[in-house]
Design a protein around this motif. Structure first.
Motif, PDB file in Angstrom:
ATOM      1  N   ASP A  57      74.993  64.892  54.490  1.00  0.00           N
ATOM      2  CA  ASP A  57      73.870  64.337  55.652  1.00  0.00           C
ATOM      3  C   ASP A  57      74.587  63.691  56.534  1.00  0.00           C
ATOM      4  OD1 ASP A  57      71.828  65.743  54.560  1.00  0.00           O
ATOM      5  OD2 ASP A  57      70.924  64.088  53.507  1.00  0.00           O
ATOM      6  N   THR A  62      74.260  69.803  62.255  1.00  0.00           N
ATOM      7  CA  THR A  62      73.175  70.602  63.541  1.00  0.00           C
ATOM      8  C   THR A  62      74.025  70.417  64.753  1.00  0.00           C
ATOM      9  OG1 THR A  62      71.334  69.525  62.037  1.00  0.00           O
ATOM     10  CG2 THR A  62      71.199  70.062  64.316  1.00  0.00           C
ATOM     11  N   ARG A  85      64.106  70.789  57.720  1.00  0.00           N
ATOM     12  CA  ARG A  85      63.775  69.663  57.006  1.00  0.00           C
ATOM     13  C   ARG A  85      62.443  69.100  56.739  1.00  0.00           C
ATOM     14  NH1 ARG A  85      67.009  64.877  55.977  1.00  0.00           N
ATOM     15  NH2 ARG A  85      68.837  65.754  57.143  1.00  0.00           N
ATOM     16  N   ASP A 134      67.977  75.258  60.332  1.00  0.00           N
ATOM     17  CA  ASP A 134      68.632  73.918  60.252  1.00  0.00           C
ATOM     18  C   ASP A 134      68.304  73.218  58.978  1.00  0.00           C
ATOM     19  OD1 ASP A 134      70.422  72.099  61.147  1.00  0.00           O
ATOM     20  OD2 ASP A 134      68.919  70.999  61.750  1.00  0.00           O
ATOM     21  N   ASP A 135      69.109  72.902  58.200  1.00  0.00           N
ATOM     22  CA  ASP A 135      68.853  72.021  57.034  1.00  0.00           C
ATOM     23  C   ASP A 135      68.056  72.441  55.914  1.00  0.00           C
ATOM     24  OD1 ASP A 135      69.215  69.515  55.563  1.00  0.00           O
ATOM     25  OD2 ASP A 135      67.709  68.413  56.759  1.00  0.00           O
ATOM     26  N   ASN A 137      66.915  73.735  52.346  1.00  0.00           N
ATOM     27  CA  ASN A 137      67.302  73.289  50.969  1.00  0.00           C
ATOM     28  C   ASN A 137      66.689  73.713  49.827  1.00  0.00           C
ATOM     29  OD1 ASN A 137      64.744  72.215  51.483  1.00  0.00           O
ATOM     30  ND2 ASN A 137      65.549  69.992  51.562  1.00  0.00           N
TER      31      ASN A 137
END
Length: 214
Positions: A57, A62, A85, A134-135, A137
């Protein structure tokens, strides 16, 4: 008509200008953009490809994805950036709606993820698209938005950022993909960035020595 043709051109230009937003002061980014662009293999217009950028992180995944976007967006018919996210399972329908609207300028209410997947599979193959997730998980996020290369038009590219390479185990099942580890800046670039934030400018003689002690 001539008016509709002009309006179409204005709309396309406006869209391309809009996506080239400021990514801030970028240090050591051009070389990385070159490397990722090579992995995307833009010359391959027959396949849909995905590149996963992973790293801790705050390391700049990004920013790097946006910089790549700024470099290559002109090669595509449409573009979408989705921030994943903290997106929970109940948020995925709205993400599917956003993707559909970004790519096709077409809005349709989606209440079930399974229905959204069917709609994306049916509608999106007509466009060569650039998509940034983006991001990411969780596997269900990928499954809902990019479950299969066949959902997208030939030559489409997807850039996914993730905190770890674990997501690539999902990609290997279906995707022509590459993985790129975003590393920390070297000492020279770290000092340049620190100098910029400390002064908003290039450092004066001797200032670098002080920064090295920080």
């Amino acid at each position: 008509s001539e008016v509709s043709y002009i309006n179409k051109i204005v709309k396309e230009v406006s869209q391309r200008v809009k996506i080239h937003d400021d990514i801030g002061y970028s240090v050591g980014i051009d070389e990385r953009v070159d490397e990722i662009t090579q992995l995307l293999a833009l010359e391959d217009n027959g396949n849909v490809r995905i590149v996963c950028l992973y790293g801790m992180d705050g390391i700049g995944k990004t920013t790097l994805a946006k910089a790549v976007r700024n470099r290559i967006s002109g090669n595509f018919d449409a573009y979408s950036f989705l921030e994943m996210r903290n997106k929970k399972k109940e948020d995925l329908c709205s993400c599917q709606m956003r993707l559909l609207e970004d790519i096709l300028e077409y809005r349709e209410d989606i209440t079930l993820v399974s229905s959204g997947k069917a709609l994306l599979r049916r509608r999106l193959p007509c466009k060569k698209a650039l998509i940034i997730l983006d991001d990411v998980n969780r596997v269900d996020q990928m499954d809902a938005l990019a479950g299969d290369p066949g959902w997208f038009g030939p030559g489409s590219r997807i850039i996914m950022t993730a905190p770890s390479p674990a997501m690539t185990t999902y990609l290997t099942r279906k995707w022509v993909h590459n993985v790129y580890k975003v590393k920390i800046l070297n000492e020279e670039h770290s000092l340049e960035l620190l100098s910029y934030h400390a002064k908003g400018n290039q450092s004066e003689p001797g200032y670098e020595d002080l920064l090295k002690d920080v």
